[in-house]
Design a protein around this motif. Structure first.
Motif, PDB file in Angstrom:
ATOM      1  N   TYR A 400       0.823  -1.215   0.000  1.00  0.00           N
ATOM      2  CA  TYR A 400       0.000   0.000   0.000  1.00  0.00           C
ATOM      3  C   TYR A 400       0.859   1.269   0.000  1.00  0.00           C
ATOM      4  O   TYR A 400       0.634   2.187  -0.808  1.00  0.00           O
ATOM      5  CB  TYR A 400      -0.933  -0.001   1.209  1.00  0.00           C
ATOM      6  CG  TYR A 400      -1.882   1.166   1.259  1.00  0.00           C
ATOM      7  CD1 TYR A 400      -3.028   1.175   0.481  1.00  0.00           C
ATOM      8  CD2 TYR A 400      -1.627   2.258   2.090  1.00  0.00           C
ATOM      9  CE1 TYR A 400      -3.911   2.249   0.526  1.00  0.00           C
ATOM     10  CE2 TYR A 400      -2.494   3.336   2.140  1.00  0.00           C
ATOM     11  CZ  TYR A 400      -3.636   3.327   1.355  1.00  0.00           C
ATOM     12  OH  TYR A 400      -4.490   4.396   1.398  1.00  0.00           O
ATOM     13  N   ASN A 401       1.843   1.317   0.857  1.00  0.00           N
ATOM     14  CA  ASN A 401       2.705   2.504   0.915  1.00  0.00           C
ATOM     15  C   ASN A 401       3.510   2.679  -0.369  1.00  0.00           C
ATOM     16  O   ASN A 401       3.756   3.809  -0.807  1.00  0.00           O
ATOM     17  CB  ASN A 401       3.636   2.425   2.126  1.00  0.00           C
ATOM     18  CG  ASN A 401       2.894   2.630   3.436  1.00  0.00           C
ATOM     19  OD1 ASN A 401       1.843   3.269   3.465  1.00  0.00           O
ATOM     20  ND2 ASN A 401       3.429   2.074   4.516  1.00  0.00           N
ATOM     21  N   HIS A 402       3.913   1.551  -0.951  1.00  0.00           N
ATOM     22  CA  HIS A 402       4.644   1.622  -2.218  1.00  0.00           C
ATOM     23  C   HIS A 402       3.757   2.228  -3.312  1.00  0.00           C
ATOM     24  O   HIS A 402       4.222   3.046  -4.122  1.00  0.00           O
ATOM     25  CB  HIS A 402       5.112   0.223  -2.630  1.00  0.00           C
ATOM     26  CG  HIS A 402       5.796   0.184  -3.957  1.00  0.00           C
ATOM     27  ND1 HIS A 402       7.053   0.713  -4.166  1.00  0.00           N
ATOM     28  CD2 HIS A 402       5.382  -0.314  -5.163  1.00  0.00           C
ATOM     29  CE1 HIS A 402       7.398   0.543  -5.428  1.00  0.00           C
ATOM     30  NE2 HIS A 402       6.401  -0.080  -6.068  1.00  0.00           N
ATOM     31  N   LEU A 403       2.490   1.843  -3.322  1.00  0.00           N
ATOM     32  CA  LEU A 403       1.564   2.395  -4.312  1.00  0.00           C
ATOM     33  C   LEU A 403       1.401   3.898  -4.115  1.00  0.00           C
ATOM     34  O   LEU A 403       1.393   4.668  -5.092  1.00  0.00           O
ATOM     35  CB  LEU A 403       0.206   1.689  -4.196  1.00  0.00           C
ATOM     36  CG  LEU A 403      -0.918   2.208  -5.095  1.00  0.00           C
ATOM     37  CD1 LEU A 403      -0.543   2.065  -6.566  1.00  0.00           C
ATOM     38  CD2 LEU A 403      -2.225   1.456  -4.807  1.00  0.00           C
ATOM     39  N   LYS A 404       1.287   4.339  -2.877  1.00  0.00           N
ATOM     40  CA  LYS A 404       1.159   5.767  -2.605  1.00  0.00           C
ATOM     41  C   LYS A 404       2.405   6.518  -3.072  1.00  0.00           C
ATOM     42  O   LYS A 404       2.307   7.621  -3.618  1.00  0.00           O
ATOM     43  CB  LYS A 404       0.929   6.011  -1.109  1.00  0.00           C
ATOM     44  CG  LYS A 404      -0.409   5.511  -0.596  1.00  0.00           C
ATOM     45  CD  LYS A 404      -0.661   5.947   0.844  1.00  0.00           C
ATOM     46  CE  LYS A 404      -0.889   7.445   0.945  1.00  0.00           C
ATOM     47  NZ  LYS A 404      -1.286   7.851   2.314  1.00  0.00           N
ATOM     48  N   SER A 407       2.347   6.905  -6.822  1.00  0.00           N
ATOM     49  CA  SER A 407       1.350   7.878  -7.270  1.00  0.00           C
ATOM     50  C   SER A 407       1.884   9.304  -7.275  1.00  0.00           C
ATOM     51  O   SER A 407       1.359  10.163  -7.993  1.00  0.00           O
ATOM     52  CB  SER A 407       0.103   7.792  -6.393  1.00  0.00           C
ATOM     53  OG  SER A 407       0.334   8.345  -5.099  1.00  0.00           O
ATOM     54  N   THR A 408       2.929   9.584  -6.486  1.00  0.00           N
ATOM     55  CA  THR A 408       3.471  10.943  -6.430  1.00  0.00           C
ATOM     56  C   THR A 408       4.133  11.353  -7.735  1.00  0.00           C
ATOM     57  O   THR A 408       4.378  12.546  -7.961  1.00  0.00           O
ATOM     58  CB  THR A 408       4.486  11.074  -5.277  1.00  0.00           C
ATOM     59  OG1 THR A 408       5.590  10.169  -5.512  1.00  0.00           O
ATOM     60  CG2 THR A 408       3.845  10.743  -3.943  1.00  0.00           C
ATOM     61  N   TYR A 409       4.432  10.386  -8.599  1.00  0.00           N
ATOM     62  CA  TYR A 409       5.039  10.715  -9.889  1.00  0.00           C
ATOM     63  C   TYR A 409       4.011  11.237 -10.889  1.00  0.00           C
ATOM     64  O   TYR A 409       4.370  11.681 -11.980  1.00  0.00           O
ATOM     65  CB  TYR A 409       5.742   9.492 -10.475  1.00  0.00           C
ATOM     66  CG  TYR A 409       6.970   9.081  -9.693  1.00  0.00           C
ATOM     67  CD1 TYR A 409       8.178   9.753  -9.826  1.00  0.00           C
ATOM     68  CD2 TYR A 409       6.917   8.017  -8.790  1.00  0.00           C
ATOM     69  CE1 TYR A 409       9.298   9.386  -9.102  1.00  0.00           C
ATOM     70  CE2 TYR A 409       8.029   7.626  -8.061  1.00  0.00           C
ATOM     71  CZ  TYR A 409       9.214   8.313  -8.219  1.00  0.00           C
ATOM     72  OH  TYR A 409      10.328   7.938  -7.494  1.00  0.00           O
ATOM     73  N   ILE A 410       2.740  11.149 -10.540  1.00  0.00           N
ATOM     74  CA  ILE A 410       1.675  11.672 -11.400  1.00  0.00           C
ATOM     75  C   ILE A 410       1.123  12.926 -10.738  1.00  0.00           C
ATOM     76  O   ILE A 410       0.468  12.862  -9.692  1.00  0.00           O
ATOM     77  CB  ILE A 410       0.557  10.626 -11.595  1.00  0.00           C
ATOM     78  CG1 ILE A 410       1.112   9.367 -12.259  1.00  0.00           C
ATOM     79  CG2 ILE A 410      -0.582  11.212 -12.432  1.00  0.00           C
ATOM     80  CD1 ILE A 410       0.098   8.263 -12.438  1.00  0.00           C
TER      81      ILE A 410
END
Length: 430
Positions: A400-404, A407-410
């Motif tokens: 979950y944290n990896h996905l968050k 997402s910061t790259y978008i």
């Protein structure tokens, strides 16, 4: 183009029962179910069906005349009709008093006999067929001829993999076994007819695929030989893709060649619907260098992953090392990619149900720095980031944290939501 399914059959039936003429092109790779779909469509309809198969004009066209003779109760000698134009000319001479489907299955085989058949078909459609009660259907296994048909503005249907639902109907199999079978063999009834539900999965793979006398031992070579004469480079490319080399640069490095050398091979494999190119959201298909390539056919992917590189061992029946490799790598190379694609299509079919809104942009995202998100979907207000793993719920939630972080790259000011999908989602029937 849209995937062919029951909805496509309903729509084609509705078009047929309309009083207007219509022209349809059905695209699909070899063994994708084009003829099965046509058989279903032909039920209780007036139709003239012409099968395309590897042959010569002298052999093939007389069989077409026999079809016309039977349909219209003619007594004509086939020796006077030995060209494609003569076949169409004979058809135009017949009186058609009811809506009739004229079907050319595997039309690419006619093109191999005479490259002018495309122009001839266009001429007869414009001058005669479209003025009659006719639904004209051509099926093809190659996109390279698409531009010739575009001038006719045909209705296009693209046939993809048989749906997973074909296997879900088999009650004797566990949920997990069903997905493994689907990931390896696809859902074609032809492949499934060889599967022995009384044996466990590995034993089935051994008997159906890994033995030199098994029915699909040379499947990959035979599949390619239908479209290409020199299959060496094509085979090597497909092996590279099957083991996770999805970018053209990765494939080139693996094969120790320049990327430019591979361009024409990749185009031919795409045209033959053997591989497909995917792009991250908001990338232009024609010019983007971010493209990733995937093998469309499940079993072809499996064959080039496990049979092709192990022919030396399998030819002399040394199966144990190959079975061990299968056991340790099947989740990475076969199951997980299939699961991601399956889940994405399920969400796409009903985004309001699974995401809570209807996105106008939907697809995977990645960059050239190794950052990757399985699915990003957004409308004007919401954006959701989804990662899909063939893992237990407990292991998947650790991502979950990896996905968050990904997402910061978008860059976005939309309201964010994050979803982790584990294999438990499938086992609970989504």
């Amino acid at each position: 183009m849209v995937p062919i399914n029951q909805d496509n059959l309903v729509q084609l039936n509705e078009t047929f029962h309309n009083s207007n003429s219509s022209f349809h092109i059905i695209y699909g790779a070899n063994k994708s179910g084009k003829t099965t779909f046509i058989r279903d469509f032909m039920v209780k309809k007036s139709s003239v069906y012409f099968s395309g198969f590897s042959s010569t004009a002298k052999i093939l066209f007389p069989t077409y005349i026999e079809v016309i003779n039977r349909k219209f109760k003619l007594k004509q000698s086939s020796r006077y009709y030995n060209t494609f134009e003569s076949i169409l000319s004979l058809l135009t001479e017949q009186t058609i008093n009811e809506k009739t489907a004229i079907i050319f299955d595997n039309f690419q085989e006619l093109i191999k006999i005479d490259k002018n058949v495309l122009n001839i078909l266009v001429k007869y459609w414009d001058t005669t067929f479209k003025k009659q009660q006719i639904t004209l259907i051509c099926t093809l296994n190659n996109l390279q001829y698409q531009e010739y048909f575009d001038i006719l503005s045909p209705k296009i249907i693209s046939l993809e993999q048989f749906p997973f639902e074909n296997i879900q109907k088999k009650p004797v199999l566990t949920h997990t076994d069903k997905f493994y079978i689907y990931s390896i063999f696809g859902a074609s009834s032809y492949f499934l007819s060889f599967y022995n539900t009384k044996l466990e999965l590995t034993k089935n793979v051994y008997q159906i695929v890994f033995q030199p006398n098994s029915p699909f031992y040379n499947y990959g070579f035979e599949y390619l030989q239908k479209d290409f004469s020199d299959i060496g480079t094509f085979s090597s490319i497909l092996h590279a893709i099957a083991i996770g080399k999805h970018k053209i640069g990765q494939i080139a490095e693996f094969l120790d060649v320049k990327s430019t050398y591979l361009t024409r091979y990749m185009k031919k494999l795409q045209d033959a619907l053997i591989i497909k190119k995917e792009l991250p959201i908001k990338q232009n298909y024609t010019y983007s260098k971010y493209g990733r390539y995937y093998i469309s056919n499940h079993f072809l992917r499996f064959w080039f992953c496990y049979v092709y590189p192990n022919k030396n061992s399998l030819d002399i029946k040394k199966h144990t090392p190959v079975l061990k490799k299968l056991d340790t790598t099947i989740t990475q190379f076969i199951i997980t990619p299939t699961y991601k694609n399956y889940i994405i299509k399920r969400i796409e079919s009903n985004p309001l149900k699974y995401l809570g809104f209807s996105p106008h942009t939907f697809g995977p995202w990645w960059d050239n720095n190794g950052n990757n998100i399985d699915l990003v979907a957004y409308d004007d207000e919401h954006i959701v980031f989804v990662n899909i793993l063939w893992e237990t719920k407990e292991k998947a939630i650790l991502q979950y944290n990896h996905l968050k972080e990904m997402s910061t790259y978008i860059e976005t000011t939309k309201k964010k939501n994050y979803i982790i999908i584990s294999k438990q989602t499938y086992l609970n029937n989504l």
